[in-house]
Design a protein around this motif. Structure first.
Motif, mmCIF file in Angstrom:
data_model
loop_
_atom_site.group_PDB
_atom_site.id
_atom_site.type_symbol
_atom_site.label_atom_id
_atom_site.label_comp_id
_atom_site.label_asym_id
_atom_site.label_seq_id
_atom_site.Cartn_x
_atom_site.Cartn_y
_atom_site.Cartn_z
ATOM 1 N N ALA A 163 0.832 -1.207 0.000
ATOM 2 C CA ALA A 163 0.000 0.000 0.000
ATOM 3 C C ALA A 163 0.863 1.252 0.000
ATOM 4 C CB ALA A 163 -0.929 -0.011 1.213
ATOM 5 N N ASP A 164 1.918 1.262 0.813
ATOM 6 C CA ASP A 164 2.808 2.425 0.885
ATOM 7 C C ASP A 164 3.416 2.735 -0.481
ATOM 8 O OD1 ASP A 164 2.306 2.599 3.588
ATOM 9 O OD2 ASP A 164 4.152 1.577 4.187
ATOM 10 N N LEU A 165 3.693 1.708 -1.277
ATOM 11 C CA LEU A 165 4.334 1.888 -2.575
ATOM 12 C C LEU A 165 3.329 2.115 -3.703
ATOM 13 C CD1 LEU A 165 7.062 -0.899 -2.294
ATOM 14 C CD2 LEU A 165 7.420 1.566 -2.134
ATOM 15 N N GLY A 166 2.043 2.115 -3.381
ATOM 16 C CA GLY A 166 1.022 2.373 -4.396
ATOM 17 C C GLY A 166 0.677 1.180 -5.258
ATOM 18 N N PHE A 167 0.936 -0.037 -4.773
ATOM 19 C CA PHE A 167 0.737 -1.232 -5.579
ATOM 20 C C PHE A 167 -0.643 -1.862 -5.428
ATOM 21 C CE2 PHE A 167 5.575 -2.235 -5.301
ATOM 22 C CZ PHE A 167 5.805 -1.286 -6.284
ATOM 23 N N LEU A 168 -1.496 -1.336 -4.540
ATOM 24 C CA LEU A 168 -2.745 -2.043 -4.263
ATOM 25 C C LEU A 168 -3.652 -2.197 -5.483
ATOM 26 C CD1 LEU A 168 -3.894 -1.242 -0.636
ATOM 27 C CD2 LEU A 168 -2.347 -2.990 -1.517
ATOM 28 N N PRO A 169 -3.756 -1.219 -6.403
ATOM 29 C CA PRO A 169 -4.580 -1.468 -7.593
ATOM 30 C C PRO A 169 -4.109 -2.681 -8.384
ATOM 31 C CG PRO A 169 -4.164 0.877 -7.370
ATOM 32 C CD PRO A 169 -3.302 0.191 -6.343
ATOM 33 N N GLY A 170 -2.794 -2.809 -8.583
ATOM 34 C CA GLY A 170 -2.262 -3.966 -9.288
ATOM 35 C C GLY A 170 -2.477 -5.249 -8.513
ATOM 36 N N VAL A 171 -2.287 -5.186 -7.197
ATOM 37 C CA VAL A 171 -2.510 -6.365 -6.356
ATOM 38 C C VAL A 171 -3.967 -6.806 -6.450
ATOM 39 C CG1 VAL A 171 -2.576 -7.181 -3.965
ATOM 40 C CG2 VAL A 171 -0.605 -5.875 -4.779
ATOM 41 N N THR A 172 -4.876 -5.845 -6.458
ATOM 42 C CA THR A 172 -6.303 -6.162 -6.570
ATOM 43 C C THR A 172 -6.605 -6.882 -7.884
ATOM 44 O OG1 THR A 172 -6.882 -4.243 -5.208
ATOM 45 C CG2 THR A 172 -8.630 -5.178 -6.588
ATOM 46 N N ARG A 173 -6.025 -6.393 -8.977
ATOM 47 C CA ARG A 173 -6.239 -7.050 -10.280
ATOM 48 C C ARG A 173 -5.662 -8.468 -10.281
ATOM 49 N NH1 ARG A 173 -5.043 -1.658 -11.933
ATOM 50 N NH2 ARG A 173 -2.826 -2.181 -12.184
ATOM 51 N N ILE A 174 -4.514 -8.628 -9.659
ATOM 52 C CA ILE A 174 -3.884 -9.947 -9.622
ATOM 53 C C ILE A 174 -4.721 -10.925 -8.798
ATOM 54 C CG2 ILE A 174 -1.883 -11.207 -8.719
ATOM 55 C CD1 ILE A 174 -0.211 -8.689 -9.489
ATOM 56 N N LEU A 175 -5.145 -10.496 -7.621
ATOM 57 C CA LEU A 175 -5.952 -11.383 -6.780
ATOM 58 C C LEU A 175 -7.268 -11.742 -7.465
ATOM 59 C CD1 LEU A 175 -5.405 -9.862 -3.212
ATOM 60 C CD2 LEU A 175 -4.385 -11.924 -4.176
ATOM 61 N N ALA A 176 -7.829 -10.787 -8.196
ATOM 62 C CA ALA A 176 -9.085 -11.050 -8.902
ATOM 63 C C ALA A 176 -8.906 -12.088 -10.002
ATOM 64 C CB ALA A 176 -9.644 -9.758 -9.489
ATOM 65 N N ALA A 177 -7.668 -12.278 -10.474
ATOM 66 C CA ALA A 177 -7.390 -13.260 -11.525
ATOM 67 C C ALA A 177 -7.162 -14.661 -10.978
ATOM 68 C CB ALA A 177 -6.169 -12.827 -12.340
ATOM 69 N N THR A 178 -7.120 -14.801 -9.640
ATOM 70 C CA THR A 178 -6.968 -16.127 -9.032
ATOM 71 C C THR A 178 -8.352 -16.676 -8.692
ATOM 72 O OG1 THR A 178 -6.776 -15.249 -6.764
ATOM 73 C CG2 THR A 178 -4.743 -15.447 -8.054
ATOM 74 N N PRO A 179 -8.498 -17.988 -8.614
ATOM 75 C CA PRO A 179 -9.813 -18.568 -8.317
ATOM 76 C C PRO A 179 -10.371 -18.083 -6.982
ATOM 77 C CG PRO A 179 -8.324 -20.253 -9.146
ATOM 78 C CD PRO A 179 -7.496 -19.020 -8.911
ATOM 79 N N ALA A 180 -11.663 -17.784 -6.968
ATOM 80 C CA ALA A 180 -12.304 -17.240 -5.767
ATOM 81 C C ALA A 180 -12.327 -18.239 -4.624
ATOM 82 C CB ALA A 180 -13.722 -16.778 -6.090
ATOM 83 N N ASP A 181 -12.258 -19.541 -4.958
ATOM 84 C CA ASP A 181 -12.332 -20.549 -3.896
ATOM 85 C C ASP A 181 -10.954 -20.982 -3.407
ATOM 86 O OD1 ASP A 181 -11.544 -21.829 -6.186
ATOM 87 O OD2 ASP A 181 -12.935 -23.522 -5.988
ATOM 88 N N GLY A 182 -9.894 -20.305 -3.862
ATOM 89 C CA GLY A 182 -8.548 -20.647 -3.405
ATOM 90 C C GLY A 182 -8.291 -20.135 -1.993
ATOM 91 N N GLN A 183 -7.267 -20.703 -1.371
ATOM 92 C CA GLN A 183 -6.877 -20.253 -0.033
ATOM 93 C C GLN A 183 -6.049 -18.978 -0.158
ATOM 94 O OE1 GLN A 183 -4.241 -22.902 2.083
ATOM 95 N NE2 GLN A 183 -4.664 -21.988 4.081
ATOM 96 N N ARG A 184 -6.298 -18.010 0.732
ATOM 97 C CA ARG A 184 -5.527 -16.761 0.755
ATOM 98 C C ARG A 184 -4.899 -16.566 2.137
ATOM 99 N NH1 ARG A 184 -9.720 -14.652 -2.926
ATOM 100 N NH2 ARG A 184 -8.850 -14.967 -5.003
ATOM 101 N N LEU A 185 -3.625 -16.263 2.148
ATOM 102 C CA LEU A 185 -2.880 -15.969 3.369
ATOM 103 C C LEU A 185 -2.308 -14.570 3.221
ATOM 104 C CD1 LEU A 185 -0.865 -19.332 3.626
ATOM 105 C CD2 LEU A 185 -3.115 -18.817 4.599
ATOM 106 N N LEU A 186 -2.692 -13.658 4.097
ATOM 107 C CA LEU A 186 -2.245 -12.270 4.010
ATOM 108 C C LEU A 186 -1.500 -11.899 5.284
ATOM 109 C CD1 LEU A 186 -4.217 -9.264 2.587
ATOM 110 C CD2 LEU A 186 -3.065 -9.040 4.792
ATOM 111 N N PHE A 187 -0.287 -11.413 5.104
ATOM 112 C CA PHE A 187 0.542 -11.007 6.242
ATOM 113 C C PHE A 187 0.866 -9.526 6.118
ATOM 114 C CE2 PHE A 187 0.901 -15.507 6.216
ATOM 115 C CZ PHE A 187 1.096 -15.875 7.537
ATOM 116 N N SER A 188 0.656 -8.800 7.209
ATOM 117 C CA SER A 188 0.831 -7.354 7.179
ATOM 118 C C SER A 188 1.097 -6.870 8.592
ATOM 119 C CB SER A 188 -0.434 -6.685 6.616
ATOM 120 O OG SER A 188 -0.275 -5.297 6.493
ATOM 121 N N ALA A 189 1.926 -5.835 8.707
ATOM 122 C CA ALA A 189 2.176 -5.255 10.022
ATOM 123 C C ALA A 189 1.007 -4.387 10.472
ATOM 124 C CB ALA A 189 3.462 -4.432 10.002
ATOM 125 N N THR A 190 0.320 -3.746 9.523
ATOM 126 C CA THR A 190 -0.836 -2.906 9.842
ATOM 127 C C THR A 190 -1.943 -3.194 8.826
ATOM 128 O OG1 THR A 190 -0.127 -1.056 8.429
ATOM 129 C CG2 THR A 190 0.669 -1.071 10.716
#
Length: 433
Positions: free
Chosen positions: A162-189
């Motif tokens: 988010a700090d680097l302004g990548f969230l729009p691209g990340v959103t597009r990438i995640l949307a291209a993965t299957p909706a029923d896949g497992q997601r693991l998200l790690f973040s300090a905040t």
């Protein structure tokens, strides 16, 4: 008290054996907290400070879930997104031996280098892709990779994305993965839009939070050194860099980082720089020199505050205080990692005192500033034993050889060569490209 083992947490035997071979016997708290859920296929939201062991916390369930799946050209079954090339490289270094133990292949995708080798790896078939968003989207647009078979997606250091302004691209990438896949998200905040990613892409996630991001680790000792002027600052910084252990010095600009690394090396303190103007081979070479000890000092801009995970850094020096408190915490997190002690020094000129005081207050750091110079007892105690001076060639030689290879052949006109020398030595793509 009984110690929980990786096997107790449900980690498969081949992975436990791979960990044992690397001397890893006991899980860190974030691994103990998250593995029982992630290994059963649940979506997990993990929060923890840098150095808390997050990479293994997602690498183990990722490999476990993909073991036995059929490998397909250009259709990976696992995806790890990272904000910087350095972090992507280090994730791969941790992930690869675990993957190989289970017969899986890993490749890394990021910008700043030719895509040809990355494309060849994809076509030959890989199971897990560790990628920065920019280059991954480039390959997706060229239809050189498909994410429709991804069963497990990991997003590491989402807040830095988010700090680097990548969230729009990340959103597009995640949307291209299957909706029923497992997601693991790690973040300090969970600020700056990370919470929106969680709500959109994680299904009924379980939250595990280990250590609050705004709390300094107990093994980390903070020092604020007030100096009278630029000359006193220079002498102090050179002394702080002269100890025997590994240390990172943070600067605000690329030019100053390059300049200080050169000055220290010429003074017999082997140093390398890390910033956005370096080519990827130069970044890799400098990080390798810092990791293997041929350079004791890394002089970096904020690009290294998140992307460098090197254990055994005993001192972090904010040569230039950062602009905001999150940067202070992330820079400082390069030391006191994996249970080791570490010190953090902020060098403050008279005109920086008020801003630095406010910055530390926002970071939750309470420390009494001290008026010092290079001869002060506090400084001498902190630096400890002075390392023997080394000839500059020990670290500078690889750069010199690179420059030598770039020289035109004998007899080539001198004028074009002078024109080239006025340009920047190497353009660099953005961090996440």
């Amino acid at each position: 008290m009984t110690t929980v083992s990786f096997a107790d947490l449900g980690v498969p035997a081949p992975l436990v054996a791979a960990l044992t071979e690397r001397g890893i016997a006991e899980p860190f708290p974030i691994q103990t907290a998250t593995l029982p859920d992630s290994l059963t296929g649940r979506d997990v939201l993990g929060r923890g400070k840098t150095g808390s062991g997050k990479t293994l916390a997602f690498a183990l369930p990722l490999v476990a879930a993909l073991t036995g799946r059929r490998r397909q050209p250009a259709r990976p079954s696992g995806l790890v997104l990272a904000p910087t090339r350095e972090l992507a490289t280090q994730i791969t270094a941790t992930l690869d031996p675990l993957a190989r133990a289970c017969g899986l292949r890993v490749t890394t995708i990021f910008g700043g280098v030719s895509q040809n080798r990355q494309v060849e790896a994809l076509r030959s078939g890989v199971d897990i892709v560790v990628a920065c968003p920019g280059r991954l989207e480039d390959l997706m647009r060229q239809k050189l990779i498909s994410l429709d078979a991804v069963a497990v997606t990991v997003l590491d250091e989402a807040d830095h994305m988010a700090d680097l302004g990548f969230l729009p691209g990340v959103t597009r990438i995640l949307a291209a993965t299957p909706a029923d896949g497992q997601r693991l998200l790690f973040s300090a905040t969970l600020d700056n839009g990370v919470d929106k990613l969680v709500r959109r892409f994680l299904r009924d996630p379980v939250l595990h939070s280990v250590d609050e991001v705004d709390e300094a680790p107990v093994q980390m000792t903070h020092h604020v050194f007030h100096v009278g002027g630029a000359q006193e600052k220079k002498a102090l910084v050179h002394l702080l860099a002269s100890g025997t252990g590994r240390r990172i010095l943070f600067m605000r600009t690329k030019h100053q980082a390059r300049k200080l690394a050169k000055q220290l090396t010429e003074a017999g303190v082997p140093s390398v720089d890390l910033h956005g103007n370096l080519s990827q081979p130069a970044r890799d070479r400098n990080l390798a020199a810092f990791s293997d000890g041929s350079a004791r000092v890394l002089v970096a801009t904020d690009i290294a505050a998140r992307g460098v995970h090197v254990d055994g850094v005993e001192l972090v020096v904010h040569v230039d205080p950062p602009m905001e408190h999150k940067a202070y915490l992330h820079r400082s997190g390069r030391t006191a990692r994996a249970g080791s002690d570490g010190d953090v020094v902020t060098v403050v000129l008279p005109e920086q005192r008020r801003d630095t005081q406010q910055l530390l207050r926002r970071a939750g750091i309470t420390v009494r500033p001290k008026e010092v110079d290079a001869d002060s007892a506090e400084v001498q105690t902190l630096v400890g034993e002075i390392a023997p001076r080394r000839a500059p060639q020990a670290v500078a030689a690889p750069v010199a050889r690179t420059a030598e290879r770039r020289r035109p052949p004998a007899g080539q006109a001198q004028r074009p060569r002078r024109r080239r020398s006025r340009r920047p030595a190497q353009r660099s793509a953005t961090t996440g490209a």
